[in-house]
Design an enzyme around this catalytic site. Structure first.
Site, PDB file in Angstrom:
ATOM      1  N   GLU A 138      -3.140  -5.494  15.906  1.00 38.84           N
ATOM      2  CA  GLU A 138      -2.637  -4.229  15.362  1.00 38.84           C
ATOM      3  C   GLU A 138      -3.726  -3.147  15.462  1.00 38.84           C
ATOM      4  O   GLU A 138      -3.434  -1.964  15.524  1.00 38.84           O
ATOM      5  CB  GLU A 138      -2.193  -4.406  13.904  1.00 38.84           C
ATOM      6  CG  GLU A 138      -1.036  -3.514  13.537  1.00 38.84           C
ATOM      7  CD  GLU A 138      -0.438  -3.786  12.158  1.00 38.84           C
ATOM      8  OE1 GLU A 138      -1.175  -3.745  11.164  1.00 38.84           O
ATOM      9  OE2 GLU A 138       0.777  -4.009  12.067  1.00 38.84           O
ATOM     10  N   GLU A 140      10.931  -4.880   3.597  1.00 36.50           N
ATOM     11  CA  GLU A 140      10.920  -6.315   3.260  1.00 36.50           C
ATOM     12  C   GLU A 140      10.417  -6.529   1.835  1.00 36.50           C
ATOM     13  O   GLU A 140      10.987  -7.304   1.062  1.00 36.50           O
ATOM     14  CB  GLU A 140      10.002  -7.089   4.231  1.00 36.50           C
ATOM     15  CG  GLU A 140      10.515  -7.196   5.647  1.00 36.50           C
ATOM     16  CD  GLU A 140      10.073  -6.044   6.533  1.00 36.50           C
ATOM     17  OE1 GLU A 140       9.766  -4.951   5.991  1.00 36.50           O
ATOM     18  OE2 GLU A 140      10.051  -6.216   7.756  1.00 36.50           O
ATOM     19  N   LYS A 155      11.272  -0.385  13.179  1.00 37.45           N
ATOM     20  CA  LYS A 155      11.708  -0.154  11.794  1.00 37.45           C
ATOM     21  C   LYS A 155      12.814   0.903  11.770  1.00 37.45           C
ATOM     22  O   LYS A 155      13.813   0.765  11.060  1.00 37.45           O
ATOM     23  CB  LYS A 155      10.541   0.375  10.951  1.00 37.45           C
ATOM     24  CG  LYS A 155       9.474  -0.633  10.626  1.00 37.45           C
ATOM     25  CD  LYS A 155       8.458   0.013   9.671  1.00 37.45           C
ATOM     26  CE  LYS A 155       7.206  -0.797   9.554  1.00 37.45           C
ATOM     27  NZ  LYS A 155       6.150  -0.129   8.809  1.00 37.45           N
ATOM     28  N   HIS A 158      -3.702 -31.312  20.312  1.00 36.56           N
ATOM     29  CA  HIS A 158      -2.527 -32.108  20.674  1.00 36.56           C
ATOM     30  C   HIS A 158      -1.337 -31.211  20.956  1.00 36.56           C
ATOM     31  O   HIS A 158      -0.195 -31.653  20.924  1.00 36.56           O
ATOM     32  CB  HIS A 158      -2.220 -33.090  19.546  1.00 36.56           C
ATOM     33  CG  HIS A 158      -3.379 -34.002  19.283  1.00 36.56           C
ATOM     34  ND1 HIS A 158      -3.570 -35.183  19.961  1.00 36.56           N
ATOM     35  CD2 HIS A 158      -4.459 -33.856  18.480  1.00 36.56           C
ATOM     36  CE1 HIS A 158      -4.696 -35.749  19.551  1.00 36.56           C
ATOM     37  NE2 HIS A 158      -5.264 -34.954  18.650  1.00 36.56           N
ATOM     38  N   LYS A 218       0.838  -1.199   0.000  1.00 34.03           N
ATOM     39  CA  LYS A 218       0.000   0.000   0.000  1.00 34.03           C
ATOM     40  C   LYS A 218       0.875   1.253   0.000  1.00 34.03           C
ATOM     41  O   LYS A 218       0.676   2.170  -0.782  1.00 34.03           O
ATOM     42  CB  LYS A 218      -0.887  -0.044   1.237  1.00 34.03           C
ATOM     43  CG  LYS A 218      -1.720   1.184   1.437  1.00 34.03           C
ATOM     44  CD  LYS A 218      -2.512   1.036   2.722  1.00 34.03           C
ATOM     45  CE  LYS A 218      -2.933   2.388   3.224  1.00 34.03           C
ATOM     46  NZ  LYS A 218      -3.664   2.303   4.484  1.00 34.03           N
ATOM     47  N   GLY A 234      -4.097  -1.592   5.776  1.00 39.02           N
ATOM     48  CA  GLY A 234      -3.448  -2.804   5.264  1.00 39.02           C
ATOM     49  C   GLY A 234      -4.144  -4.072   5.729  1.00 39.02           C
ATOM     50  O   GLY A 234      -4.469  -4.953   4.931  1.00 39.02           O
TER      51      GLY A 234
HETATM   52  O1  LIG Z   1       1.330  -2.698   2.335  1.00 43.01           O
HETATM   53  P1  LIG Z   1       2.509  -2.053   2.967  1.00 43.01           P
HETATM   54  O2  LIG Z   1       2.458  -0.558   2.898  1.00 43.01           O
HETATM   55  O3  LIG Z   1       3.795  -2.596   2.379  1.00 43.01           O
HETATM   56  O4  LIG Z   1       2.492  -2.399   4.505  1.00 43.01           O
HETATM   57  C1  LIG Z   1       2.663  -3.687   5.000  1.00 43.01           C
HETATM   58  C2  LIG Z   1       2.467  -3.751   6.510  1.00 43.01           C
HETATM   59  O5  LIG Z   1       3.543  -3.122   7.141  1.00 43.01           O
HETATM   60  C3  LIG Z   1       3.348  -2.199   8.210  1.00 43.01           C
HETATM   61  O6  LIG Z   1       4.501  -2.206   9.003  1.00 43.01           O
HETATM   62  C4  LIG Z   1       2.144  -2.384   9.066  1.00 43.01           C
HETATM   63  O7  LIG Z   1       2.445  -2.877  10.334  1.00 43.01           O
HETATM   64  C5  LIG Z   1       1.087  -3.233   8.470  1.00 43.01           C
HETATM   65  O8  LIG Z   1      -0.149  -2.734   8.911  1.00 43.01           O
HETATM   66  C6  LIG Z   1       1.121  -3.251   6.968  1.00 43.01           C
HETATM   67  O9  LIG Z   1       0.091  -4.074   6.503  1.00 43.01           O
END
Ligand SMILES: O=P(O)(O)OC[C@H]1O[C@H](O)[C@H](O)[C@@H](O)[C@@H]1O
Length: 525
Positions: free
Chosen positions: A355, A217, A501, A386, A211, A268
């Site tokens: 979240e 990542e 982050k 189990h 988004k 997200g």
């Molecule tokens: O879709 P993006 O902008 O890559 O975000 C991916 C994810 O990373 C963030 O750190 C949030 O914790 C999430 O809420 C989000 O869904």
């Protein structure tokens, strides 16, 4: 509309006047069977929310109804879907329900009707998926794509992945299966390597989903995949599409065959019904199946408009959860789907719930002095039985349980062994567990004693179809939203993920000091 902190709600005093219901005694009595027949609320797509094994009697339910009225839950939901600024932290509207249908007024932002925008993107995705299936969009050699790989993390991974797994068996049984889907999320190079080595890269189409378009990542994995494609002599831009917001750095880039858009008004973790889930699910199963999934979600959203909590399964589930968290003081909730197709559904709910409501300030940024979102965890049954059920049955904490079960399996293949099918064995276990948790069993040997009194609810359906899955997803999204309203939280931002982050970026750019340097060294950096 009034925004009061939870501890300011006057109806809370009603709980001081009620005594907790003895679940074990109630279910063990003649009233037990009647409760199972009467304590339920129909959901959309043939699902049913049954709360017979929750420790709530008429008096407690009445107090919860008053709480819902005072906290103006129905009004707040109406305000949300009509376009009020509900994400106070980021000053954004919250419009994920509009990705699957119109619930109220037209929401127009900067001259754009938002429902039209989401629907147009869904149609563009449908058109694209159909062209891929017909081979009109193909690889460099003009050959059909045979698999799809989603690159994304968090909300751009968990929901879509859980939904894909939930419908894979159904689609294969119902002749709707088009292509295998795979997912790369972790920045651990072993994740991308394992996925890439298990597929035919030359016939794979990759969907980069972010988004924000800035997630470390995901961008790293994009570069990883582009590198792998080039090494195979393939042109990355012929193999990759993007799903992102129009304002992101990924929008309008030459790196992609095409891009599909969402916007800042879809969180997200609430984005499975937008292009974030739409692209991969439409490619894997066909746009009609994705549309049926949306219809199920929309039908549940409509039910959530009901102002009487006793007729509103999403609101009632939310209220019982608040009662367990704040009045009874239970710290966590387990989600236990008795359906292998829902194997990743608890992982998705973990993000969705934790979240959204894992907050200690209210929607105005003021500290709150009461418990908010519980810890969520779970595994499909019977596997969980189990594993961690020991603690659920005999541990020192009481953990409320959310079961999900279906009368029929998705894949028309079962076998009768010793007088019962596997599906019957599965469902027998759900019934047994609910009663074991609630009623327990006395034994002179304390080690074998089960105290009981452990509450659970169950959502029951005929079969996990696309519509049922949509309704199930929307149920939890709406439940979490209503709980956020009760706790006066902004359930739609996630500032708590930022600090880590920032520190990781410092480590990677060598700007560490003190204990951060020490931990960096410990990890060999
Ligand atoms: O879709 P993006 O902008 O890559 O975000 C991916 C994810 O990373 C963030 O750190 C949030 O914790 C999430 O809420 C989000 O869904």
């Amino acid at each position: 509309m009034e925004w009061k902190n939870f501890d300011q709600l006057e109806s809370l005093r009603l709980f001081a006047e009620t005594k907790p219901m003895d679940l074990k005694e109630t279910l063990d009595s003649a009233a037990g069977a009647t409760r199972v027949e009467t304590c339920h609320v129909p959901m959309a797509a043939g699902l049913d929310y049954n709360y017979a094994a929750k420790a709530v009697d008429q008096k407690i339910l009445l107090a919860l109804v008053k709480l819902a009225e005072e906290a103006q839950l129905a009004d707040k939901y109406r305000a949300l879907y009509n376009g009020a600024m509900m994400n106070t932290g980021e000053q954004r509207l919250v419009l994920h329900q509009l990705t699957r249908g119109q619930l109220g007024d037209d929401v127009v932002v900067d001259g754009v009707n938002k429902r039209d925008f989401y629907r147009k993107e869904q149609e563009r995705i449908a058109d694209f998926a159909n062209q891929v299936h017909r081979g009109q969009i193909s690889n460099e050699k003009g050959e059909k794509f045979t698999s799809v790989v989603q690159i994304g993390i968090g909300g751009s991974d968990l929901g879509p992945r859980a939904m894909y797994l939930a419908l894979e068996g159904w689609a294969k049984t119902n002749q709707s299966f088009q292509m295998d889907a795979h997912f790369i999320s972790n920045v651990d190079p072993d994740d991308a390597t394992a996925v890439l080595s298990g597929i035919d890269v030359a016939h794979a189409i990759f969907i980069l989903v972010s988004k924000s378009g800035t997630t470390l990542e995901t961008l790293t994995n994009q570069a990883f995949v582009m590198d792998a494609l080039r090494k195979e002599g393939l042109e990355p831009a012929r193999h990759m599409i993007a799903v992102t917001s129009e304002t992101s750095p990924l929008a309008h880039s030459d790196d992609f065959l095409t891009a599909f858009y969402m916007d800042d008004f879809i969180g997200g973790r609430y984005s499975s019904t937008s292009g974030v889930g739409g692209a991969v699910l439409s490619l894997a199963f066909g746009p009609e199946i994705f549309d049926r999934f949306l219809q199920g979600a929309h039908a549940e959203d409509l039910l959530a408009k009901e102002t009487d909590p006793m007729k509103n399964p999403d609101m009632l589930d939310a209220l019982i959860g608040v009662y367990e968290r704040n009045i009874l003081g239970y710290p966590s909730t387990a989600v236990l789907p008795y359906s292998q197709a829902l194997s990743r559904f608890p992982a998705h709910l973990q993000q969705l719930d934790m979240e959204s409501n894992g907050k200690s300030v209210n929607r105005d940024g003021q500290p709150v002095d009461y418990p908010t979102g519980p810890v969520i965890f779970g595994e499909p049954g019977t596997n969980g039985q189990h594993s961690f059920y020991q603690l659920l049955h005999q541990g020192t904490d009481i953990i409320p349980l959310q079961f999900v079960g279906f009368k029929r399996s998705q894949r028309a293949n079962d076998v009768t062994i010793e007088g019962s099918s596997s599906q019957q064995k599965l469902d027998a276990n759900v019934a047994a567990q609910i009663v074991a948790f609630a009623c327990g069993k006395e034994d002179e040997n304390r080690n074998k004693n089960f105290k009981g009194g452990r509450p659970s609810s169950i959502i029951v359906g005929e079969e996990l179809t696309p519509e049922a899955l949509g309704a199930l997803l929307a149920h939890f999204e709406n439940k979490i939203m209503f709980q956020g309203f009760v706790w006066n939280l902004n359930s739609f931002d996630q500032e708590g993920v930022q600090l880590g982050k920032t520190l990781a970026r410092k480590v990677l750019s060598g700007q560490t000091q003190g204990v951060l340097t020490a931990y960096s060294r410990l990890l060999g950096l």
